[in-house]
Every structure is written in structure tokens, then in C-alpha cells.
Design a protein around this motif. Structure first.
Motif, PDB file in Angstrom:
ATOM      1  N   PHE A 139       0.873  -0.922   0.066  1.00 54.36           N
ATOM      2  CA  PHE A 139       0.515  -0.579   0.325  1.00 54.36           C
ATOM      3  C   PHE A 139       0.666   1.281   0.383  1.00 54.36           C
ATOM      4  N   VAL A 146       2.163   1.766  -3.472  1.00 53.47           N
ATOM      5  CA  VAL A 146       1.626   1.856  -4.826  1.00 53.47           C
ATOM      6  C   VAL A 146       1.138   3.933  -3.767  1.00 53.47           C
ATOM      7  N   VAL A 148     -18.663  -3.647   1.046  1.00 52.39           N
ATOM      8  CA  VAL A 148     -17.223  -3.982  -0.004  1.00 52.39           C
ATOM      9  C   VAL A 148     -17.314  -4.744  -1.047  1.00 52.39           C
ATOM     10  N   TRP A 179     -18.489  -2.990  -3.645  1.00 46.70           N
ATOM     11  CA  TRP A 179     -17.799  -2.438  -4.027  1.00 46.70           C
ATOM     12  C   TRP A 179     -16.862  -2.472  -5.051  1.00 46.70           C
ATOM     13  N   THR A 180     -16.362  -3.539  -5.000  1.00 45.84           N
ATOM     14  CA  THR A 180     -15.086  -4.223  -5.277  1.00 45.84           C
ATOM     15  C   THR A 180     -15.760  -4.837  -6.309  1.00 45.84           C
ATOM     16  N   PRO A 237     -14.790   0.654  -9.999  1.00 47.99           N
ATOM     17  CA  PRO A 237     -13.344  -0.152 -10.447  1.00 47.99           C
ATOM     18  C   PRO A 237     -13.599  -0.314 -11.767  1.00 47.99           C
ATOM     19  N   LEU A 271      -2.244   4.650 -10.160  1.00 47.88           N
ATOM     20  CA  LEU A 271      -1.468   4.746  -9.390  1.00 47.88           C
ATOM     21  C   LEU A 271      -2.403   5.729  -8.158  1.00 47.88           C
ATOM     22  N   ALA A 313      -5.784   4.298  -7.804  1.00 48.78           N
ATOM     23  CA  ALA A 313      -6.147   2.989  -7.445  1.00 48.78           C
ATOM     24  C   ALA A 313      -5.978   3.630  -6.087  1.00 48.78           C
ATOM     25  N   VAL A 360      -9.146   5.374  -5.396  1.00 49.62           N
ATOM     26  CA  VAL A 360     -10.716   4.287  -4.833  1.00 49.62           C
ATOM     27  C   VAL A 360     -10.454   3.480  -3.459  1.00 49.62           C
ATOM     28  N   THR A 361      -9.015   3.155  -3.786  1.00 49.80           N
ATOM     29  CA  THR A 361      -9.080   2.420  -1.787  1.00 49.80           C
ATOM     30  C   THR A 361      -9.132   4.068  -0.978  1.00 49.80           C
ATOM     31  N   VAL A 383     -13.211   3.517   1.148  1.00 48.59           N
ATOM     32  CA  VAL A 383     -13.175   2.492   2.196  1.00 48.59           C
ATOM     33  C   VAL A 383     -11.781   2.496   3.183  1.00 48.59           C
ATOM     34  N   VAL A 384     -10.707   3.296   3.456  1.00 49.60           N
ATOM     35  CA  VAL A 384      -9.990   3.118   3.848  1.00 49.60           C
ATOM     36  C   VAL A 384     -10.793   3.926   5.217  1.00 49.60           C
ATOM     37  N   PHE A 425     -13.482   2.803   6.816  1.00 51.20           N
ATOM     38  CA  PHE A 425     -13.193   1.590   7.756  1.00 51.20           C
ATOM     39  C   PHE A 425     -12.202   2.277   8.652  1.00 51.20           C
ATOM     40  N   PRO A 439     -10.351  -3.374  -4.797  1.00 50.11           N
ATOM     41  CA  PRO A 439     -11.086  -4.096  -5.668  1.00 50.11           C
ATOM     42  C   PRO A 439     -10.197  -4.908  -6.347  1.00 50.11           C
ATOM     43  N   PHE A 456      -1.809  -2.858  -8.371  1.00 46.72           N
ATOM     44  CA  PHE A 456      -1.013  -3.411  -7.709  1.00 46.72           C
ATOM     45  C   PHE A 456       0.234  -4.274  -7.928  1.00 46.72           C
TER      46      PHE A 456
END
Lengths: 275, 430, 321
Positions: free
Chosen positions: A26, A29, A204, A207-208, A226, A244, A247, A250-251, A254-255, A258, C142, C149
Motif C-alpha cells: 500500500f 502504491v 465491500v 464496492w469491489t 472499478p 496509481l 488506485a 478508489v481505496t 473505503v479506508v 473503515f 477492488p 498493485f
């Protein structure tokens, strides 16, 4: 639990492994998304970005309707969450507290929903959604996502219900409450962390999800994140910086979700725990 | 399009009233386009052209919905079957037969004839869409594979740009070392590997995939020779070529880890991700094996298919396409990806709007070489007029790349690999 | 050891039957009413699944008896021909075999990762809450992002992390091509898929672990049980109902994983990572043999159902008491 040096060493090893396996990718990226293009493809390991730039994010937000994708993803995820919670809670209560012929058999049959290869659901599903006029409609994605979230959520919910003393319900029933009242007034407040957990699980899953979202949605204005992200992966070039950044973006939602409510997920999953 | 701007505006203002008063000429015709040029800047450029067209043609509204090549092979047939297909759908030659099988593709002979008269199509661009007595798509832009190299690296090694296989092998070997790979060639189960492999096959006399009777002719000494040569070159390639797509090749080239690659273009990447100057970027035709009569490269003439049989939409599409192919618009269209998409018409190749893009100005000589190479372009399954719809299953499964994988990664004998893949191709067209 | 208080599925259902309430008179009508109510409560779920799984499944069975090639074209009835073709096709069985390796690899790796992570995270130590949240990170990503990644991390020619790192550590002189042989491609894919899924299993196991009454451990410790013995005789039996469901659903889910393989290797090199779902997708949408693909998925689903039945028969937790 008794502490020994052995457990401490083992714990350190496992935590180190988790850091290496999860945190480092993580970091790499996210850090990459702030590097200048030439530094991204450098052939040596540069741990800390030498050049900090926001150009990839600027490109991404300028070139693509990222906020639209985000909104669509949120709508689908929220809808999936809501429908999954209602459907699974009802079913879990039915499977756990009520006796009827075929109960065990039906419960297992719902878990077999996962046995059919999703790739071949595409064709009949497209036909069905088309018949319902739901092609290019976010509702179709909600319907599909609930299918794959609900069976497992039922099982999770069933476990939570089992942690609640049955006597509470019996008292309420003696007072003349209906089953639905028992469920909504007594069980649900007590199983609230469990509801949060299956809600997050459904969120989730939705989401994915990629495959159905890529086939059932036709217009750009209705794409989920996505699929929208897959679209900016150029065919003949790779703009790693842009990817990147995408990515990372998108993350991030949700992070954030969370860090805000993630402990409820863990807590919800571990409801009724002794410690 | 003879209306002046003011009359356009006046027309737009009164359109509603006139429609109500029975003016069928101003009835709205809607055209929906699906294309697979999904990167945002391309979508943006196309939208600006659509906006211009829509403003100039108040009776027509053209909309775009960008799609992804990854899903379109499943999505488009499903959409056609369910009746929610677009009116216009972009295509590459081996996508067209698939939609044609569904009976969805309309002949565009009249539109092509009209545009040909005005702008002069290159025959090589039309050929892959002309069969069964009709033309099935209007060619829009071309892409051809060339050999790209870092000029300073070749100069430092005292090597001239290779034109023969022997020279290419020697150059790849000499340039390899010290963290640099002489040539980056993919070995993925992927269209990119199909393309690079076929580029070598063409230059060993193995450009035809079908005989005139529709039988497969893949397992030939020429194919085997190309596979063997590919294997030799791959020895000077990076270790991760098994997962390469076009992007990894460009990244390898841009980071100077690869001295040479086979690619449609590297101009944008070279410009934005390296500190190199335009004169340091070399491009040449794909080297040919000694004694090959008809060297060339692989080229994709992208086109657009008409999926609606509504005459009004047909007319609107003709109107839109003539707008697009007009030199002042066509260059802007091609330059949605500057230095990649090449014109398919005579007037387009001279269009000011094409050559005036800053990238085209800086890399003019490279683009001229690409354009020249594209004229010798061929596509597997679309040569010599022997065109059969079964090619779709061969290209969609990337069968050529599987022969390459067997030889390069699996160390199979080229003869065995060619025989095995010949069998798979026969199975695919059965 | 008394574990009758175990709040886990299976046992709970048994408990419900074993501890009937003191029903008043009118028991039969009450039972009937309860049954009707039960069906009412599960009706939304069942109807939902019938519409979205059973109906498409029936459509696929129908399709498998025709000779449709391309989506959208018509076919004629050819009986069981497609099944005969599929069942006698070596390539199909090879794909099923690869799927076997795939689920086995994933099961072993994810079990090891999830168990070790859950056992550690079940302990109390400074920062455990942060760690419990962080561990979930790779599950919420996703697939498309996971692919970005790992394509980036494993890159060997410009960018990347793993290869430059291996070289700097002196573990290799030249960069490694992680997808250049069948074995390493399959291994890499299993690692990537496990990366994506093990956090979820960790959380499920963690939840189950935290539900084990701590007095059991204390009693065992007083009796002089070692850590290994406590794990073997307390933790594992207490987790069994959870392991049962996770094992069943996890296996079915990971069998049907398609996108991550397709997006990274497309089933290559050659067909070394072509698992059953990849082959089904390729047959339907790349070879344009829709009916054959439908037959393949029906056969595959039957194999999975057979597996599930065997699994339920032999791995379902025994009644405890």
C-alpha cells in the motif's frame, strides 16, 4: 492468557510479515502516486519520493468523471447494504428462531448459491435484466450484489442471534409482542454490531464488484469506480502515475469508512466475545 | 452543411415550433456511438468534435458512450440480441465478422464511395472491411507497428539501425548488458504478442493465415522460421515479458531498460516520461528476413460500423462521418492520441489539422516513417482477399501468441508449436 | 470438557430442538403458524436467489442442450452432445485439475496466513486495534486495483518494487519473471489472490477466537496444558463450526475466482493457469461456443455441489454435548 517469550517472538514475526505483505504494498502504491513519472519507473528502490507532485491526481480529476463514478459506487453499495441487511436479517431470524419443515436443507441450499460459476451467469443475467428494462440501470447491480452478499450475511447474522439470550424474547412474547416486534424491538438493537458487520460486508462486496458492472452498465455516467478505473488504463500505454493515483483514490473512501466505523466491523464480528 | 451560423441558431431557436408545424426536415435524429477509445483525453477530444457537429446540425444529436475492448466482445453481441445496441460501433477488422454474423451490420458502400471520392481512402485501409460483396465499416484511422530505438544507445555501440534479421539479432545482442536489454519483445497470452509475432511472420513471407478455400495455413516453414527468430530475440528481452502488454514495453523503453521495442508508438511516453529530445528517438520499418519479396508490418485499420437500418439514422451517420473526415476536423480527431493514430485518407495525410499538433510538429519525421510503414500494413486473416468470419475466434483467443509462448517460455521446438497451434486454429474455425 | 454453551451454528439449531419450550395447549396450530411465519421470513431471500441464481441456472441448462455459438444467435436442440464433448475433452479435465491446485494452494496459504494473523490479533497488546483495522486493507480493494498493485509491484522493467528489492538484497542477480513459467505463474496468482482474501478470513477467525470463553484456557493452563495442547484441544474444536462454513464457502468462492486470473495471465503461459472458470469464459466469449461453455459450467457446478455434499457429510461439526 499466560505470556511467554515464545509468544512474543511469534507475535513479532507475524506482525512483521503482515507489515511486509500488506502495509508495504500500500505504501509503495500510494507513494508512487505522488512521484514524478521518471521516478515511478526508476530501476532502483527509492523509499521516499524525491519529487512530490500532484500532477497525476490533477490529470485524473480533470480527465475523468471520477466524482460521478464515486457517487455511482456509493449508491450501489448503499443500496446493496440496505437490501442485504433487510433480507438477511429476516432470513437469519427465520432460520434460527422458527421451526419449519426443510429448514436446515434450505439454509444449506442458500450457501450453494456460491457453487455456480459467476462467469456464465453473465449471459442469462443480461437477458433477464434486459427483459426487466434494467440494462444501464444501477438497480441491476444492486440486485446482483445482494445475491452474492446475502447468503453469507445470513450465516453471519445467524451467529449473532445465537449470542443473544433466548429468555429476553420469551418474556416479550409472553407480553404479547408479535414475532416481527420481537425481531425489531428486542433482537436488532442487541444485534446492532452484527447488523453493522453484515452491512459493511455487503458494502465491500458491492464496492469491489467488477464483472457485472462492466457488462450491465452501458453509459459512462453510470459506471462504478472499478469499471471507470479500468477505463483509464490506456490500451497502448501505461501511465503508471495516473493508475496509481486512481488506485489510491478508489481505496481511500473505503479506508476512511473503515477508520471511522471499522472497529464496529471488528467489534460487530466479535459481538458476544468474552474479552 | 450549407447553413450559416446565424441560420443554425435561428433554426435551433424555432425548431420546436417548426416541428409542430410539420417540418419533417428538422425532426430530431439521435445517433449513439460506442467506441473503445476510453482514456479520458480521447473521450474529451471526441466530445468536442461531437459538440461542434451537433451545434452545426440542429436536426441531429450524436452521443458517445465509451466502452472497453476487454468486454466489448461479450457486451456488443448481448446488446444486439437484447435490442439496445448503439447506432454506430467502432471496430477493428476481426471484430466486424462477429457482429455481421448476428445480422446487425449494415453495408456502408454508399458512404464509403462518397468519402472515397472526396478524400481518397488508402486501399490497405479499406481491404479488411470489403468482402461478401459489400463494405462493412468506414475506415477511420490506422495503427501500424514499427521498430523503435534509442538513437544514442545505438550510436554509442556503433550500430546502424537494423534493416535485416541478421542485423537485428546482432544489434539486440550488442546492446544487451549492464542492465539494458537489447530488444523488448512480449511473450504474454495477449494481443500484443499476436501483433509482434505476426510482424515477424510478415517479414518471413508468412502473412497469409488462410488459403483461398478457407483452410488454415499456419504450420509452414515461414511461420516456424519466424517463431525460431522470435525465440532468439527474446533471449535479449527482460525476464518479465510473460506478462507484458503494450504499456510494459513502453515503460521498459522509456526507462532505457530496453534499447529497442516493436510498438505502434512510443512518442507520448517518450515525450512525457523521459528527458530525451525528439532527435534521440529512432523509428524504422520492421527488419525483414533475407530474400523476402514483400516485407511489411502489421496494421490495424480501425473503422466504424453502422448497426441501424433506420434510413434517417443512415443519412445522419453519413452526414456525421463526412464532417469527421473533412481535413480540418479529421486531424483533430486523429490527434485525440497524437503520434498514434494515422490517417487512412489522402487528404488526411496532408491535413494541416493533423500536422499542426505540437506533438506532430516535434516528432514529424517519426510520424512520417510510421505513416510510410502503415502503407505496407497487413493483418492476419485479412490478406489476399481470403477473408473468413472464423478469424474472430482465432484472434479473440490470441492463438498466435500461444505459439510464441510455447517456443519462448516453454522451450518447445518451433515446428511442434506451429503444428499444435495449427490444430487449435482448425478447432476454432470448425 | 463442557462446551454445551458454544454459541455457534449447528449446535444452536440442535439446542432449539432439544430444548422445546413448555408449549401450552393448541400446540399443533401454533406449530403450523410458526412454520408459516418461518417461510414468510425467509421468503425474500429465497425468492431473490431463485430469481437471480436458479432461473439463470435453468436458462444455462437449456442453453447447454442447444448448439448456440455466439450470444444472440439461435441454436437448435442437439441433446447431450455438448456434455459428451465436454466430458471427453482432456483440456476441460486439465482445467478442472488446475482448479484443484488453485483451491488447494489458496486454502493452504490463506489458512496459514489467516490463522497466524488471527491468533496474534486476538491477543491484547499496544496498537492491536490499529493492527486489526490495517489487516483488512487488502480485502477492501477492488480486483482491478489489486491487479494494478501487483502488476506494478512485480514489474521487472522499469518501476516495480519486488525485483529491485531482491537484487539489492543480493537474492538474485537478474530480475525474476514471475509469470514466465507455468509453475511460478500459478504460484504468483495464488499469492495475489490470497493477499486479497486472507484478511476477511482473518476477521472471521478472529471473531470466533474472541468468542472462546477465556476460563477454558485458564482452566487448561492450571491443568498444565501447553500452548500447543490448548490450541489443539480448545481452540480448534471451538472454532470448528466457523471453520466448517468458512471452509465450504471459501472453497466455492475461490474456485469461482475468475477476474484476477483473467486480468493478469489470461490463463497463460500456454494454458498453465487456465482454471475451469477461465476456460468457461474463454469458451463462451473468445471461442464463441456458448452452448459448450454452458455445458462446462453445468458440469462444474455439479462437481462443486458434489464436493459441498461430501464436505457437509464429513466435515460438519458433530453434535457436541
Amino acid at each position: 492468557m499466560k505470556r511467554s517469550p515464545g509468544t512474543a517472538i511469534a507475535r513479532t514475526l507475524v506482525l512483521a510479515m503482515l507489515t511486509l505483505f500488506i502495509v508495504v504494498p500500500f505504501y509503495w502504491v500510494v507513494a508512487g502516486s505522488f512521484r514524478a513519472p521518471a521516478e515511478i519507473i526508476a530501476r532502483e528502490v527509492i523509499w521516499f519520493p524525491q519529487s512530490v507532485t500532484f500532477e497525476h491526481y490533477e490529470n485524473l480529476l480533470r480527465q475523468s468523471p471520477f466524482p460521478t463514478y464515486l457517487l455511482n459506487s456509493l449508491i450501489v453499495a448503499a443500496g446493496t447494504m440496505l437490501a442485504t441487511v433487510v433480507v438477511s436479517t429476516l432470513a437469519a431470524y427465520g432460520f434460527y428462531r422458527l421451526r419449519f419443515p426443510g429448514r436446515e436443507w434450505l439454509f444449506r441450499a442458500t450457501l450453494l448459491a456460491y457453487a455456480f460459476p459467476g462467469v456464465l451467469l453473465i449471459v442469462p443475467m443480461y437477458g433477464m435484466m434486459s427483459g426487466l428494462g434494467l440494462i444501464d440501470n444501477l438497480l441491476s447491480l444492486i440486485i446482483i450484489n445482494v445475491t452474492f452478499a446475502a447468503p453469507f450475511a445470513v450465516w453471519m447474522m445467524k451467529v449473532f442471534f445465537q449470542t443473544i439470550p433466548k429468555e429476553l424474547e420469551e418474556v416479550a412474547e409472553l407480553d404479547g409482542a408479535t414475532r416481527l416486534q420481537v425481531l425489531t424491538r428486542i433482537l436488532l438493537p442487541l444485534a446492532a454490531p452484527g447488523v453493522a458487520a453484515i452491512g459493511i460486508f455487503a458494502f465491500v462486496m458491492s464496492w469491489t464488484e467488477y464483472m457485472f458492472a462492466s457488462i450491465l452498465i452501458l453509459s459512462d455516467g453510470l459506471r462504478t469506480l472499478p469499471v471507470g478505473l479500468a477505463g483509464i488504463i490506456g490500451q497502448y500505454q501505461i501511465d503508471w502515475g495516473l493508475l496509481l493515483a486512481g488506485a489510491t483514490l478508489v481505496t481511500v473512501p473505503v479506508v476512511v469508512l473503515f477508520t471511522l466505523i471499522g472497529r464496529y466491523f471488528i467489534a460487530g464480528m466479535t459481538a458476544g466475545a468474552v474479552k | 452543411m450549407t447553413m450559416t451560423r446565424t441560420s443554425v441558431l435561428a433554426g435551433a431557436a424555432t425548431a420546436l415550433a417548426l416541428t409542430a408545424l410539420s417540418a419533417p426536415a428538422l425532426a430530431q435524429t439521435e445517433l449513439l456511438i460506442w467506441h473503445m477509445e476510453q482514456p479520458p483525453h480521447r473521450v474529451e477530444r471526441i466530445q468536442s468534435l461531437l459538440d461542434a457537429f451537433n451545434a452545426a446540425n440542429p436536426d441531429i444529436t450524436v452521443r458517445q458512450e465509451p466502452q472497453n475492448w476487454g468486454e466489448i466482445y461479450a457486451k456488443a453481441p448481448a446488446a444486439v440480441a437484447a435490442g439496445n445496441a448503439p447506432d454506430l460501433l467502432f471496430a477493428i477488422p476481426d471484430f466486424t465478422p462477429l457482429l455481421k454474423q448476428l445480422g446487425a451490420v449494415q453495408p456502408v458502400d454508399a458512404i464509403v464511395a462518397m468519402l472515397d471520392e472526396a478524400h481518397g481512402f488508402y486501399p490497405a485501409a479499406l481491404e479488411p472491411y470489403a468482402y461478401d460483396g459489400h463494405v462493412w465499416a468506414v475506415p477511420l484511422y490506422n495503427m501500424a507497428v514499427s521498430l523503435w530505438y534509442h538513437r544514442p544507445m545505438l550510436e554509442a555501440a556503433g550500430i546502424a539501425p537494423p534493416t535485416t534479421w541478421d542485423a537485428l539479432r546482432a544489434a539486440a545482442e550488442a546492446l544487451t548488458g549492464d542492465g539494458v536489454y537489447g530488444i523488448g519483445l512480449p511473450a504474454n497470452k495477449h494481443l500484443y504478442t499476436d501483433q509482434t509475432t505476426y510482424a515477424l511472420m510478415v517479414n518471413n513471407g508468412a502473412s497469409a493465415l488462410y488459403d483461398a478455400d478457407g483452410s488454415i495455413r499456419f504450420d509452414t516453414p515461414e511461420t516456424q522460421g519466424a517463431l525460431a527468430f522470435y525465440d532468439e530475440l527474446a533471449a535479449f528481452s527482460p525476464p518479465d515479458i510473460a506478462s507484458w502488454t503494450w504499456g510494459e514495453a513502453e515503460a521498459c523503453f522509456a526507462s532505457r531498460a530496453c534499447a529497442m521495442i516493436l510498438q505502434f508508438t512510443v512518442i507520448t511516453t517518450f515525450e512525457t516520461q523521459t528527458d530525451g529530445t525528439p532527435d534521440q528517438l529512432g523509428v524504422a520499418a520492421i527488419p525483414a528476413a533475407e530474400g523476402v519479396a514483400d516485407p511489411g508490418t502489421i496494421a490495424y485499420a480501425n473503422g466504424v460500423m453502422l448497426l441501424t437500418d433506420d434510413p434517417a439514422k443512415h443519412d445522419a451517420a453519413a452526414e456525421f462521418l463526412s464532417f469527421l473526415m473533412t481535413p480540418e476536423n479529421y486531424g483533430r480527431f486523429l490527434n485525440m492520441e497524437p503520434g498514434l493514430f494515422l490517417p487512412v485518407t489522402e487528404t488526411g495525410a496532408e491535413a494541416e489539422s493533423f500536422w499542426s499538433d505540437p506533438v506532430a510538429v516535434a516528432y514529424r519525421s517519426q510520424i512520417e516513417t510510421m505513416l510510410e510503414n502503415s502503407r505496407n500494413g497487413r493483418l492476419f486473416g485479412f490478406t489476399d482477399g481470403n477473408i473468413f468470419p472464423s478469424i474472430a475466434a482465432i484472434s479473440a483467443q490470441n492463438l498466435i501468441s500461444q505459439a510464441t509462448q510455447r517456443v519462448v517460455l516453454g522451450d518447445e521446438d518451433p515446428a511442434d508449436a506451429a503444428a499444435e497451434v495449427q490444430e487449435m486454429m482448425e478447432d476454432a474455425i470448425e | 470438557m463442557s462446551v454445551t454453551s458454544s454459541p455457534e451454528p449447528g449446535t444452536a439449531a440442535d439446542r432449539a430442538t432439544r430444548r422445546p419450550r413448555a408449549w401450552p395447549a393448541g400446540l399443533d396450530s401454533r406449530r403450523r403458524r410458526e412454520a408459516a411465519l418461518g417461510y414468510l421470513f425467509i421468503a425474500p431471500l429465497v425468492l431473490w436467489l431463485v430469481a437471480t441464481i436458479l432461473w439463470p441456472l435453468a436458462a444455462s441448462v437449456h442453453l447447454s442442450l442447444l448448439d448456440v455459438r455466439l450470444i444472440g444467435t439461435q441454436g437448435s436442440f442437439i441433446g447431450l452432445d455438448n456434455y459428451i464433448r465436454v466430458l471427453t475433452d482432456d483440456r476441460f479435465w486439465a482445467a478442472i485439475g488446475r482448479s484443484g491446485i488453485w483451491i488447494l494452494g489458496n486454502a493452504v496459504l490463506q489458512t496459514v496466513l489467516a490463522f497466524s494473523a488471527a491468533l496474534v490479533l486476538a491477543q491484547l497488546f499496544p496498537g492491536v486495534r490499529v493492527a486489526r483495522t490495517l489487516v483488512i486493507l487488502s480485502w477492501i480493494v477492488p480486483t482491478v486495483v489489486a491487479v494494478i498493485f501487483w502488476r506494478f509491484l512485480l514489474n521487472a522493467s522499469g518501476g516495480g518494487l519486488i525485483n529491485p528489492l531482491l537484487i539489492e538484497l543480493g537474492l538474485t542477480d537478474d530480475p525474476v519473471g514471475f509469470f514466465s513459467s507455468g509453475g511460478s505463474a500459478m504460484t504468483s496468482l495464488i499469492v495475489i489472490n490470497s493477499w486479497r482474501w486472507f484478511p476477511f478470513i482473518t476477521v472471521i477467525l478472529l471473531a470466533a477466537l474472541l468468542r472462546v470463553p477465556s476460563d477454558l484456557y485458564e482452566a487448561a493452563a492450571i491443568d498444565g496444558a501447553t500452548a500447543v495442547q490448548r490450541f489443539r484441544y480448545i481452540t480448534v474444536p471451538m472454532l470448528q463450526p466457523t471453520l466448517f462454513v468458512v471452509g465450504l464457502i471459501g472453497t466455492l468462492l475461490s474456485f469461482n475466482v475468475f477476474d484476477i486470473i483473467w486480468l493478469i495471465t489470461a490463463g497463460g503461459p500456454s494454458s498453465d493457469t487456465t482454471t475451469a472458470p477461465v476456460m468457461i469464459y474463454e469458451t463462451a466469449f473468445k471461442r464463441f461456443r456458448l452452448s459448450i461453455a454452458a455445458a462446462m459450467s453445468v458440469v462444474t457446478a455439479l462437481i462443486l455441489v458434489a464436493f459441498a455434499l461430501v464436505f457437509i457429510r464429513f466435515a460438519q461439526p458433530k453434535e457436541m454435548g
